[in-house]
Design a protein around this motif. Structure first.
Motif, PDB file in Angstrom:
ATOM      1  N   UNK A  40       7.821  -2.920  19.686  1.00 42.85           N
ATOM      2  CA  UNK A  40       6.899  -3.298  20.771  1.00 42.85           C
ATOM      3  C   UNK A  40       6.208  -2.079  21.406  1.00 42.85           C
ATOM      4  N   UNK A  41       6.900  -0.953  21.488  1.00 40.47           N
ATOM      5  CA  UNK A  41       6.274   0.268  22.007  1.00 40.47           C
ATOM      6  C   UNK A  41       5.170   0.720  21.061  1.00 40.47           C
ATOM      7  N   UNK A  42       5.447   0.726  19.763  1.00 38.96           N
ATOM      8  CA  UNK A  42       4.433   1.116  18.788  1.00 38.96           C
ATOM      9  C   UNK A  42       3.236   0.160  18.837  1.00 38.96           C
ATOM     10  N   UNK A  43       3.488  -1.126  19.011  1.00 38.24           N
ATOM     11  CA  UNK A  43       2.403  -2.106  19.104  1.00 38.24           C
ATOM     12  C   UNK A  43       1.520  -1.819  20.321  1.00 38.24           C
ATOM     13  N   UNK A  44       2.133  -1.480  21.448  1.00 37.03           N
ATOM     14  CA  UNK A  44       1.348  -1.145  22.647  1.00 37.03           C
ATOM     15  C   UNK A  44       0.544   0.131  22.432  1.00 37.03           C
ATOM     16  N   UNK A  45       1.146   1.111  21.754  1.00 43.50           N
ATOM     17  CA  UNK A  45       0.428   2.356  21.466  1.00 43.50           C
ATOM     18  C   UNK A  45      -0.764   2.087  20.542  1.00 43.50           C
ATOM     19  N   UNK A  46      -0.599   1.183  19.589  1.00 38.81           N
ATOM     20  CA  UNK A  46      -1.709   0.799  18.721  1.00 38.81           C
ATOM     21  C   UNK A  46      -2.829   0.144  19.534  1.00 38.81           C
ATOM     22  N   UNK A  47      -2.467  -0.749  20.442  1.00 36.70           N
ATOM     23  CA  UNK A  47      -3.451  -1.436  21.287  1.00 36.70           C
ATOM     24  C   UNK A  47      -4.202  -0.450  22.177  1.00 36.70           C
ATOM     25  N   UNK A  48      -3.505   0.563  22.656  1.00 38.09           N
ATOM     26  CA  UNK A  48      -4.113   1.560  23.538  1.00 38.09           C
ATOM     27  C   UNK A  48      -4.971   2.565  22.771  1.00 38.09           C
ATOM     28  N   UNK A  49      -4.884   2.552  21.447  1.00 38.37           N
ATOM     29  CA  UNK A  49      -5.626   3.508  20.648  1.00 38.37           C
ATOM     30  C   UNK A  49      -4.935   4.849  20.507  1.00 38.37           C
ATOM     31  N   UNK A  50      -3.648   4.896  20.824  1.00 36.23           N
ATOM     32  CA  UNK A  50      -2.878   6.138  20.722  1.00 36.23           C
ATOM     33  C   UNK A  50      -2.409   6.385  19.295  1.00 36.23           C
ATOM     34  N   UNK A  51      -2.306   5.308  18.520  1.00 33.53           N
ATOM     35  CA  UNK A  51      -1.852   5.382  17.136  1.00 33.53           C
ATOM     36  C   UNK A  51      -2.812   4.628  16.231  1.00 33.53           C
ATOM     37  N   UNK A  52      -2.801   5.015  14.963  1.00 30.31           N
ATOM     38  CA  UNK A  52      -3.372   4.193  13.905  1.00 30.31           C
ATOM     39  C   UNK A  52      -2.218   3.891  12.961  1.00 30.31           C
ATOM     40  N   UNK A  53      -2.399   2.905  12.121  1.00 34.27           N
ATOM     41  CA  UNK A  53      -1.333   2.569  11.184  1.00 34.27           C
ATOM     42  C   UNK A  53      -1.920   2.297   9.819  1.00 34.27           C
ATOM     43  N   UNK A  54      -1.060   2.241   8.839  1.00 35.41           N
ATOM     44  CA  UNK A  54      -1.461   1.956   7.472  1.00 35.41           C
ATOM     45  C   UNK A  54      -0.222   1.683   6.641  1.00 35.41           C
ATOM     46  N   UNK A  55      -0.453   1.479   5.352  1.00 37.64           N
ATOM     47  CA  UNK A  55       0.649   1.181   4.446  1.00 37.64           C
ATOM     48  C   UNK A  55       0.734   2.247   3.373  1.00 37.64           C
ATOM     49  N   UNK A  56       1.933   2.575   3.028  1.00 39.64           N
ATOM     50  CA  UNK A  56       2.215   3.519   1.958  1.00 39.64           C
ATOM     51  C   UNK A  56       1.568   3.015   0.661  1.00 39.64           C
ATOM     52  N   UNK A  57       1.035   3.930  -0.121  1.00 38.02           N
ATOM     53  CA  UNK A  57       0.426   3.587  -1.401  1.00 38.02           C
ATOM     54  C   UNK A  57       1.525   3.129  -2.369  1.00 38.02           C
ATOM     55  N   UNK A  58       1.477   1.877  -2.823  1.00 36.42           N
ATOM     56  CA  UNK A  58       2.535   1.363  -3.712  1.00 36.42           C
ATOM     57  C   UNK A  58       2.691   2.156  -5.012  1.00 36.42           C
ATOM     58  N   UNK A  59       1.615   2.783  -5.470  1.00 36.96           N
ATOM     59  CA  UNK A  59       1.706   3.535  -6.726  1.00 36.96           C
ATOM     60  C   UNK A  59       2.521   4.813  -6.592  1.00 36.96           C
ATOM     61  N   UNK A  60       2.823   5.230  -5.361  1.00 37.28           N
ATOM     62  CA  UNK A  60       3.614   6.450  -5.159  1.00 37.28           C
ATOM     63  C   UNK A  60       5.104   6.170  -4.985  1.00 37.28           C
ATOM     64  N   UNK A  61       5.494   4.900  -4.986  1.00 32.65           N
ATOM     65  CA  UNK A  61       6.887   4.522  -4.756  1.00 32.65           C
ATOM     66  C   UNK A  61       7.641   4.573  -6.082  1.00 32.65           C
ATOM     67  N   UNK A  62       8.723   5.355  -6.132  1.00 35.08           N
ATOM     68  CA  UNK A  62       9.480   5.487  -7.377  1.00 35.08           C
ATOM     69  C   UNK A  62      10.651   4.505  -7.454  1.00 35.08           C
ATOM     70  N   UNK A  63      11.254   4.168  -6.330  1.00 35.64           N
ATOM     71  CA  UNK A  63      12.347   3.192  -6.358  1.00 35.64           C
ATOM     72  C   UNK A  63      11.780   1.804  -6.055  1.00 35.64           C
ATOM     73  N   UNK A  64      12.574   0.794  -6.269  1.00 36.56           N
ATOM     74  CA  UNK A  64      12.098  -0.578  -6.093  1.00 36.56           C
ATOM     75  C   UNK A  64      12.287  -1.015  -4.647  1.00 36.56           C
ATOM     76  N   UNK A  65      11.265  -0.765  -3.860  1.00 33.23           N
ATOM     77  CA  UNK A  65      11.263  -1.190  -2.466  1.00 33.23           C
ATOM     78  C   UNK A  65       9.822  -1.501  -2.085  1.00 33.23           C
ATOM     79  N   UNK A  66       9.637  -2.270  -1.045  1.00 34.64           N
ATOM     80  CA  UNK A  66       8.261  -2.562  -0.622  1.00 34.64           C
ATOM     81  C   UNK A  66       7.622  -1.335   0.045  1.00 34.64           C
ATOM     82  N   UNK A  67       6.297  -1.298   0.097  1.00 29.55           N
ATOM     83  CA  UNK A  67       5.623  -0.198   0.800  1.00 29.55           C
ATOM     84  C   UNK A  67       6.012  -0.186   2.282  1.00 29.55           C
ATOM     85  N   UNK A  68       6.061   1.012   2.841  1.00 28.39           N
ATOM     86  CA  UNK A  68       6.398   1.162   4.255  1.00 28.39           C
ATOM     87  C   UNK A  68       5.127   1.305   5.092  1.00 28.39           C
ATOM     88  N   UNK A  69       5.201   0.800   6.296  1.00 30.15           N
ATOM     89  CA  UNK A  69       4.107   0.956   7.254  1.00 30.15           C
ATOM     90  C   UNK A  69       4.285   2.315   7.924  1.00 30.15           C
TER      91      UNK A  69
END
Length: 102
Positions: A40-69
Motif C-alpha cells: 500500500x505504501x508503494x501504491x501511494x508512492x506510485x499515485x504521487x508520482x514518486x515511483x514508476x514501475x514495470x515488469x522484469x523482462x521474461x527473456x532474462x529469467x533463467x529459473x522457472x518463476x514469473x517476472x517480478x515487478x
C-alpha cells in the motif's frame, strides 16, 4: 503522505540505491516492513508520482518463476523522500530508527 515508521523505513531502503530498480520482496527484507504494509505504501508512492514501475523482462529469467515487478524512484520522488527523511531526523517520533546513514 502520512509519515509513519513504515514509510520512513521504506524511504530509507529506497534511498540507499536511489537510481536502482527495487523489487518488492527485497524492499520488504531491507526495510523490515511486511508486505501487507509495504505494497500500500508503494501504491501511494506510485499515485504521487514518486515511483514508476514495470515488469522484469521474461527473456532474462533463467529459473522457472514469473517476472517480478520493479519500482524506480522518479526525480520528484527522490526529492520528496529526501525531504521526508530530513523531517524524520528532526522528529522525535522517529528517533529509535537508524536514519543517520541515509
Amino acid at each position: 503522505m502520512r509519515k509513519t515508521h513504515a514509510l520512513i523505513q521504506v524511504a530509507a531502503a529506497l534511498l540507499t540505491e536511489p537510481d536502482a530498480k527495487h523489487w518488492g520482496y527485497d524492499l520488504s527484507r531491507r526495510s523490515g516492513v511486511r508486505s501487507g504494509v509495504l505494497y500500500p505504501i508503494l501504491a501511494k508512492m506510485l499515485q504521487e508520482g514518486w515511483l514508476t514501475d514495470g515488469w522484469e523482462d521474461p527473456s532474462t529469467i533463467v529459473d522457472k518463476r514469473p517476472p517480478r515487478r520493479y519500482y524506480e524512484l522518479t526525480d520528484h520522488g527522490k526529492l520528496e523522500l529526501a525531504a521526508t527523511m530530513r523531517a524524520a531526523r528532526a522528529d522525535s517520533r522517529f528517533s529509535a530508527l537508524n536514519l543517520g546513514w541515509v
